[in-house]
Design a protein around this motif. Structure first.
Motif, PDB file in Angstrom:
ATOM      1  N   GLN A  78       0.670  -1.129  -0.102  1.00 46.31           N
ATOM      2  CA  GLN A  78       0.094   0.079   0.428  1.00 46.31           C
ATOM      3  C   GLN A  78       1.017   0.840   0.220  1.00 46.31           C
ATOM      4  OE1 GLN A  78      -3.232   0.868   3.003  1.00 46.31           O
ATOM      5  NE2 GLN A  78      -3.816  -1.639   2.720  1.00 46.31           N
ATOM      6  N   MET A  79       2.520   1.043   1.118  1.00 40.81           N
ATOM      7  CA  MET A  79       2.738   2.221   0.632  1.00 40.81           C
ATOM      8  C   MET A  79       3.270   2.411  -0.633  1.00 40.81           C
ATOM      9  SD  MET A  79       4.886   4.150   2.493  1.00 40.81           S
ATOM     10  CE  MET A  79       5.442   4.481   4.874  1.00 40.81           C
ATOM     11  N   LYS A 127       0.482   4.111  -2.515  1.00 40.44           N
ATOM     12  CA  LYS A 127       0.811   5.560  -2.593  1.00 40.44           C
ATOM     13  C   LYS A 127       1.428   6.541  -2.871  1.00 40.44           C
ATOM     14  CE  LYS A 127      -0.859   8.663   0.728  1.00 40.44           C
ATOM     15  NZ  LYS A 127      -2.193   8.536   1.699  1.00 40.44           N
ATOM     16  N   LEU A 128       2.295   6.183  -2.954  1.00 41.22           N
ATOM     17  CA  LEU A 128       4.154   6.883  -2.868  1.00 41.22           C
ATOM     18  C   LEU A 128       4.191   7.137  -4.969  1.00 41.22           C
ATOM     19  CD1 LEU A 128       5.037   6.725  -0.033  1.00 41.22           C
ATOM     20  CD2 LEU A 128       7.054   7.214  -1.298  1.00 41.22           C
ATOM     21  N   ASN A 129       3.647   6.043  -5.276  1.00 36.67           N
ATOM     22  CA  ASN A 129       4.054   5.892  -6.613  1.00 36.67           C
ATOM     23  C   ASN A 129       2.317   6.424  -7.742  1.00 36.67           C
ATOM     24  OD1 ASN A 129       7.241   4.720  -7.195  1.00 36.67           O
ATOM     25  ND2 ASN A 129       5.865   3.313  -5.974  1.00 36.67           N
ATOM     26  N   LYS A 132       1.164   9.472  -8.120  1.00 40.24           N
ATOM     27  CA  LYS A 132       0.721  10.531  -8.182  1.00 40.24           C
ATOM     28  C   LYS A 132       2.300  10.719  -9.695  1.00 40.24           C
ATOM     29  CE  LYS A 132      -0.191  13.374  -4.546  1.00 40.24           C
ATOM     30  NZ  LYS A 132       0.433  14.325  -3.041  1.00 40.24           N
ATOM     31  N   LEU A 133       3.117   9.852  -9.449  1.00 43.92           N
ATOM     32  CA  LEU A 133       4.049   9.590 -10.832  1.00 43.92           C
ATOM     33  C   LEU A 133       3.596   9.246 -11.738  1.00 43.92           C
ATOM     34  CD1 LEU A 133       7.387   8.415  -8.824  1.00 43.92           C
ATOM     35  CD2 LEU A 133       6.762  11.054  -9.895  1.00 43.92           C
TER      36      LEU A 133
END
Lengths: 97, 97
Positions: B84-85, B88-90, B92-93
């Motif tokens: 999930q982490m 979530k971090l990727n 937007k990219l």
């Protein structure tokens, strides 16, 4: 140890309900994730720092078909343990020497 | 973001007092640290896993004095981000591509 087990211990030691402990822990983790997703680091004194590293966009080549393969950039989380954490982990080892 | 800032947000979103939020967060971090100090990993679903790695005892030699230098083993914390982490971090990219 799992989140549920931690929540149970935290509830016991702080006197809040298990349900509330889970809610607070979930919210804490959500805040750290949001902060990292925004590219911001999170510094928790005595525990450590969560940072975001961004990998570069890479272009590789599939030699069998002679086509370019683009490896998209990704963001990775890096955790740097704090001083207290390091000391706590190594106290027992030092005593055993 | 610092622990204080996170505690303020957590308090606001969960409806507990700031003081109590700090107490719960401190307790949570203490539990994770204790677990790691005992050599146990902590797995927080959706967030990540904290593991302990132990470095080996190494023997080096100071060539100028010809004496042995023992590098004591230490324990290091390694954080492996959860699925999930990473997502979530990727997210937007991927959207920005």
């Amino acid at each position: 140890m799992t989140k549920k087990e931690i929540a149970a211990k935290v509830a016991l030691r702080t006197g809040i309900t298990h349900k509330r402990a889970v809610a607070v822990i979930d919210q804490l983790l959500a805040e750290i994730k949001s902060s990292l997703a925004a590219g911001e680091k999170t510094e928790i004194r005595g525990f450590g720092v969560f940072k975001v590293r961004r990998t570069k966009r890479k272009v590789a080549r599939d030699l069998s078909t002679n086509t370019e393969i683009v490896i998209a950039p990704t963001r990775r989380v890096k955790f740097i343990p704090g001083k207290q954490m390091k000391e706590k982990l190594n106290r027992k080892l030092a005593a055993a020497e």
